[in-house]
Structures are given as C-alpha cells and as structure tokens.
Design an enzyme around this catalytic site. Structure first.
Site, PDB file in Angstrom:
ATOM      1  N   LYS A 167      29.964  19.633  23.282  1.00  0.00           N
ATOM      2  CA  LYS A 167      30.397  20.335  22.069  1.00  0.00           C
ATOM      3  C   LYS A 167      29.184  20.834  21.286  1.00  0.00           C
ATOM      4  O   LYS A 167      29.217  21.919  20.689  1.00  0.00           O
ATOM      5  CB  LYS A 167      31.246  19.414  21.192  1.00  0.00           C
ATOM      6  CG  LYS A 167      32.594  19.055  21.785  1.00  0.00           C
ATOM      7  CD  LYS A 167      33.354  18.150  20.834  1.00  0.00           C
ATOM      8  CE  LYS A 167      34.673  17.694  21.464  1.00  0.00           C
ATOM      9  NZ  LYS A 167      35.379  16.723  20.598  1.00  0.00           N
ATOM     10  N   ALA A 168      28.116  20.041  21.275  1.00  0.00           N
ATOM     11  CA  ALA A 168      26.908  20.456  20.560  1.00  0.00           C
ATOM     12  C   ALA A 168      26.315  21.710  21.192  1.00  0.00           C
ATOM     13  O   ALA A 168      25.814  22.591  20.485  1.00  0.00           O
ATOM     14  CB  ALA A 168      25.889  19.320  20.559  1.00  0.00           C
ATOM     15  N   ILE A 216      30.946  15.296  17.615  1.00  0.00           N
ATOM     16  CA  ILE A 216      30.447  16.447  18.375  1.00  0.00           C
ATOM     17  C   ILE A 216      29.444  15.907  19.394  1.00  0.00           C
ATOM     18  O   ILE A 216      28.268  15.705  19.095  1.00  0.00           O
ATOM     19  CB  ILE A 216      29.803  17.495  17.437  1.00  0.00           C
ATOM     20  CG1 ILE A 216      30.874  18.067  16.506  1.00  0.00           C
ATOM     21  CG2 ILE A 216      29.149  18.615  18.243  1.00  0.00           C
ATOM     22  CD1 ILE A 216      30.360  19.112  15.530  1.00  0.00           C
ATOM     23  N   ASP A 217      29.941  15.622  20.597  1.00  0.00           N
ATOM     24  CA  ASP A 217      29.074  15.071  21.638  1.00  0.00           C
ATOM     25  C   ASP A 217      28.281  16.203  22.306  1.00  0.00           C
ATOM     26  O   ASP A 217      28.330  17.354  21.879  1.00  0.00           O
ATOM     27  CB  ASP A 217      29.886  14.265  22.654  1.00  0.00           C
ATOM     28  CG  ASP A 217      31.008  15.088  23.255  1.00  0.00           C
ATOM     29  OD1 ASP A 217      31.029  16.314  23.044  1.00  0.00           O
ATOM     30  OD2 ASP A 217      31.880  14.507  23.927  1.00  0.00           O
ATOM     31  N   SER A 218      27.599  15.870  23.384  1.00  0.00           N
ATOM     32  CA  SER A 218      26.647  16.815  23.965  1.00  0.00           C
ATOM     33  C   SER A 218      27.261  18.170  24.364  1.00  0.00           C
ATOM     34  O   SER A 218      26.746  19.214  23.959  1.00  0.00           O
ATOM     35  CB  SER A 218      25.966  16.151  25.156  1.00  0.00           C
ATOM     36  OG  SER A 218      25.041  17.006  25.727  1.00  0.00           O
TER      37      SER A 218
END
Lengths: 223, 76
Positions: B38-39, B34-36
């Site tokens: 997606k976060a 969960i990268d930026s």
C-alpha cells in the site's frame, strides 16, 4: 499438453533473441522433460503479445525454470521476467537472474525502483512473474498471499494469470540442496481481467488477491 | 486544492480514513495499516500527483502523515 511440438515463432525481442538465453532454455530440457516429467495445461491463456502478470504458488527455487518451458516453447518463445529478492543477485545464481532480466527487489525496504521497472516492463508488453506468497512454502501449504501483484495489475491494467504448480515441493523444497525426480504439473488458469480505473482501491486489490488464491488453490495438491 | 490537501486526499483514500482523522503524528504502518504494498501505491500516486520521482532514501523517511505533508510542501 505434453508434446514437443515445434516452437511457435514470434517474439523477436532482444532478450528472447540472445543466443545465451536460448541455449540456457534448452539446457533445462533434460531436467524438465525427463527427470521430472513435466505436464501442463492451459498455456494458451498466456497472451502471445501483450503484457500479463503470471502468479504461481511457490514451493521451490525451480518454479521459474519449470514455468518457462511451456511458455517459451509454446507461446512464441516468450520469456517471463520474475521478481527476485536482491539477496539472490550474487554469484552464479545472480548471473543467471541477470541473464534472464529478473527484476531485483529489496527484501527489507520499500523498493520503488523495482515497482517502476515492473510497471515499465508490463507497459512494454512483457510477461512478468510474481509469486504472491513472496517466499517458498515451508511445509507445502500456502503462505499468506500478498496484495503486491494485484496492486501492480491495477496500476497497469495487465491481467493476472493464476498458475498452480504441483510437484516442485517434492523435487526441491526449501530445505534440500539437490533436486530429486518427481512429476511436476503446471495449470495455467484463465486470466483475471483487472479494471485500472481506481488505482487507490485497496479493497479491490485485496479482492483480486483472494481470487488469485482461490483459483490457484482449486487445483493445488497439498504435498 | 493545495499540495497538502491533495496529499491528504490520497492518504485518506488508501487508508480508508476520513481526512479530518489524519493528524501529522499518525504512523502509516502502525496507525493507518498502510503496509509495504500500500505504501508503494501511495508513493507512486504522490509521484504522479506532483510530477516527481521519490528517491528510495526519501521513501524510507516518509513514515508518518506529517512527514509526507512536509515532503510535498518542500517540493519545488
């Protein structure tokens, strides 16, 4: 389309009506029209009233300046609020970015405030500009396209408008300090409509991002 | 559905993992990819689900499944 036909009327929103902003828009004309011989096509794909996300490739600090011209003068004096990294919000550039209500986003951390502001602007029917690559190209080829623009589009239902910009790498690439004359071409592609029904579908966001890159790349001339 | 179950369902959908695979020590970036962007979607969804506004300071600390679960359970 490259003519200087009379500007369309419309807009009437606070930012667009500010004298300083309108003066600022006209100050760019010599650079855009005569120094760089800007040509464009497809500006009719930019909506006259509703919100949309413009997604250009990114080669130069001047990309937003070139993009504003056909939209401001041929789409009801609409302005595009670009997302800009917070490190640029200082000095004269910072004043300029604030004047045009650019949306400040942190480079180093998750910036929920910037996302909320972007979503709010789109829900108000404004145009927002997001560079999917996130930074300027280093060598003329595309950087990796990020899914942020698609995620925001899914959150709001705003269409994505792919935009190909050719030539600004020759005008002012990232390792130059002053612009040099070179022709610039902007192609506004037809909007990509977005289904907002599943906000959490990251595969859909990735697919939209792929479509953006393919569409922008279809008319991009690698310098 | 409890707050914990609701939060787990959101994390599972974004990470495309089964809820039963989501253990507290899993890190969003390293383990769940969960990268930026997606976060951000995850946090906005939590805000909507629980009717809160996550502060930037809180967001910075929500980097594991367990911390997110603790956070939603502490909400008023």
């Amino acid at each position: 389309m490259t003519d200087d036909s009379p500007p369309a009327t419309g807009g009437g929103k606070a930012l667009e009506d500010r004298l300083l902003v309108r003066l600022g828009c006209r100050l760019h004309i010599p650079l855009i029209r005569w120094y760089c011989r800007l040509r464009w096509e497809g500006v009719e794909h930019v909506p006259l009233e509703r919100g949309a996300i413009l997604c250009p490739n990114h080669a130069s600090y001047l990309d937003p300046t070139f993009l504003f011209y056909p939209i401001f003068f041929h789409r009801g004096r609409r302005l595009v609020r670009f997302l800009a990294v917070d490190i640029y919000f200082k000095g004269l550039l910072g004043w300029y970015l604030r004047l045009f209500e650019s949306i400040r986003v942190s480079k180093d951390r998750i910036d929920l405030k910037a996302y909320r502001e972007t979503i709010a602007r789109l829900n108000e029917g404004k145009l927002v500009g997001i560079f999917p690559e996130g930074e300027r190209t280093r060598d003329g080829r595309f950087m990796t396209f990020q899914i942020g623009a698609a995620c925001i589009a899914i959150q709001t239902g705003a269409p994505l408008i792919p935009v190909t910009i050719n030539g600004t790498y020759h005008v002012l690439p990232r390792h130059w300090r002053f612009p040099r004359p070179a022709p610039v071409e902007i192609i506004f592609h037809p909007p990509i409509d977005v289904d907002p029904s599943d906000r959490l579908d990251m595969d859909y966001a990735a697919d939209l991002t792929r479509r953006l890159e393919e569409t922008i790349g279809s008319r991009y001339v690698v310098p | 559905m409890t707050r914990r179950e609701r939060a787990l369902a959101i994390i599972a959908e974004i990470s495309k993992r089964d809820i039963s695979d989501l253990t507290p020590e899993l890190e969003l970036v390293a383990d769940l990819q969960i990268d930026s962007p997606k976060a951000v979607v995850l946090l906005l969804e939590l805000e909507q689900a629980f009717g809160v506004e996550v502060s930037d300071a809180d967001a910075a600390g929500l980097d594991t499944v367990g911390r997110i679960l603790d956070y939603v359970e502490r909400l008023p």
